[in-house]
Motif scaffolding. Structure first.
Motif, PDB file in Angstrom:
ATOM      1  N   GLN A  98      43.028  28.068 -45.493  1.00 37.55           N
ATOM      2  CA  GLN A  98      43.410  27.344 -46.776  1.00 37.55           C
ATOM      3  C   GLN A  98      44.232  28.338 -47.457  1.00 37.55           C
ATOM      4  N   GLY A 197      42.457  21.323 -48.141  1.00 36.00           N
ATOM      5  CA  GLY A 197      41.345  21.732 -48.961  1.00 36.00           C
ATOM      6  C   GLY A 197      40.243  20.654 -49.116  1.00 36.00           C
ATOM      7  N   SER A 201      35.160  20.525 -49.073  1.00 39.64           N
ATOM      8  CA  SER A 201      34.272  19.865 -50.110  1.00 39.64           C
ATOM      9  C   SER A 201      32.869  20.163 -50.216  1.00 39.64           C
ATOM     10  N   PRO A 205      32.823  25.192 -54.836  1.00 36.76           N
ATOM     11  CA  PRO A 205      34.279  25.741 -54.984  1.00 36.76           C
ATOM     12  C   PRO A 205      34.428  27.250 -55.458  1.00 36.76           C
ATOM     13  N   TYR A 259      39.774  23.380 -56.636  1.00 34.88           N
ATOM     14  CA  TYR A 259      38.908  22.712 -55.657  1.00 34.88           C
ATOM     15  C   TYR A 259      37.876  21.734 -56.086  1.00 34.88           C
TER      16      TYR A 259
END
Length: 328
Positions: A98, A197, A201, A205, A259
């Protein structure tokens, strides 16, 4: 936020399972859009702060320093909260991937390209990220509805960006084609990062942001030491403060909010903050750097706000408004 029974199980699920559907995130409320606006404010500070810092700090050292400062800030908060950091390799591979596509690769490419492409052209090219996100979502991943309304919003936002930056920005295109293509590759990388991204989840974050920033800072540290030799530099006090503020506000808080917004609003809506950053960034540049106000700012703001509205307000709301208009 739901958690798996173990960090290893969470990472494995993130890799093997399809992208989460944003249709299941529930109804949106004003807090979600406030978070989107806060994200735009955090990332809008990037341009004026970077301009203050890069006068006396080379790009590689600057990016590495701000990433490490941001990571240290977030890890300190996680330590005070008593939060556990994943230790399994799969989780850190996700964080590393990421960071590479959302920060390290695109930022280095854009920094290199800005040596040959004017700032106004760079802003316009970088503002194509929502359009690429729409195309990738509609043609490849299909993890959330990619409606024509959202595409219209992306195009309106791009038009507003051009209006704010100035039509002169369009005249120079093609003179440095390699650097311009490089910027477009960076924007495609940003678009891919908003989609990838979603695989993160299941994690806090703040944990994702801290892990990603730590990896990004450490990756660039060796070339910074070899190429820039930071111990020989003489940064101004202003540059040091700008780097610290950018690390905490733009990188740490901004990435954490990014995020959060991905999980709550989805890919296409989160990308709308890219257009909000343009007028906010212009305002910050006027306040902090004394730059002049663009003559077409009002027109650009109208187009940007129309584009953001089309990309963020749910389709059901538009249908209800249209139904009321027809009844009137």
């Amino acid at each position: 936020m739901p958690q798996s029974t173990s960090p290893r199980g969470r990472a494995a699920a993130a890799v093997s399972s399809p992208l989460p559907s944003m249709a299941a995130t529930g109804a949106r409320n004003w807090r979600d859009y406030a978070l989107l606006f806060a994200l735009a404010c955090c990332w809008s500070s990037t341009y004026p702060l970077a301009k203050l810092a890069l006068d006396t700090i080379p790009p590689i050292t600057f990016i590495s320093a701000r990433s490490l400062i941001a990571a240290a800030f977030l890890f300190a908060i996680l330590w005070m909260r008593g939060s556990k950091i994943p230790t399994d390799a799969k989780a850190w591979k996700l964080f590393a991937t990421q960071q590479l596509i959302n920060s390290t690769f695109p930022f280095l490419i854009i920094t290199w390209s800005q040596q040959y492409v004017p700032a106004s052209n760079t802003v316009v090219l970088a503002s194509t990220t929502p359009i690429f996100a729409f195309l990738i979502t509609s043609l490849i991943t299909r993890h959330e509805p990619a409606t024509l309304l959202k595409l219209a919003g992306a195009i309106l936002g791009l038009a507003g960006t051009v209006a704010i930056v100035g039509l002169d920005a369009l005249r120079g295109f093609g003179s440095e084609i390699v650097a311009e293509i490089a910027i477009l590759l960076a924007t495609i990388s940003f678009a891919c990062a908003t989609i990838f991204g979603l695989r993160l989840s299941d994690y806090d974050p703040m944990v994702v942001a801290a892990g990603s920033l730590l990896f990004g800072g450490l990756v660039l540290l060796p070339p910074a030491l070899v190429i820039d030799q930071p111990w020989t530099l003489h940064p101004t006090f202003q540059a040091i403060v700008a780097t610290i503020v950018m690390g905490i506000v733009s990188s740490a808080l901004g990435l954490m909010l990014f995020y959060v917004c991905l999980g709550r609003l989805g890919t296409l809506t989160t990308n709308a903050q890219g257009y909000l950053r343009i007028p906010i960034g212009v305002g910050l540049s006027v306040l902090l750097l004394g730059e002049s106000v663009p003559s077409s700012l009002a027109l650009g703001l109208l187009l940007v706000m129309a584009g953001v509205a089309a990309m963020t307000i749910p389709d059901e709301a538009y249908k209800r408004w249209l139904g009321r208009l027809r009844r009137v």
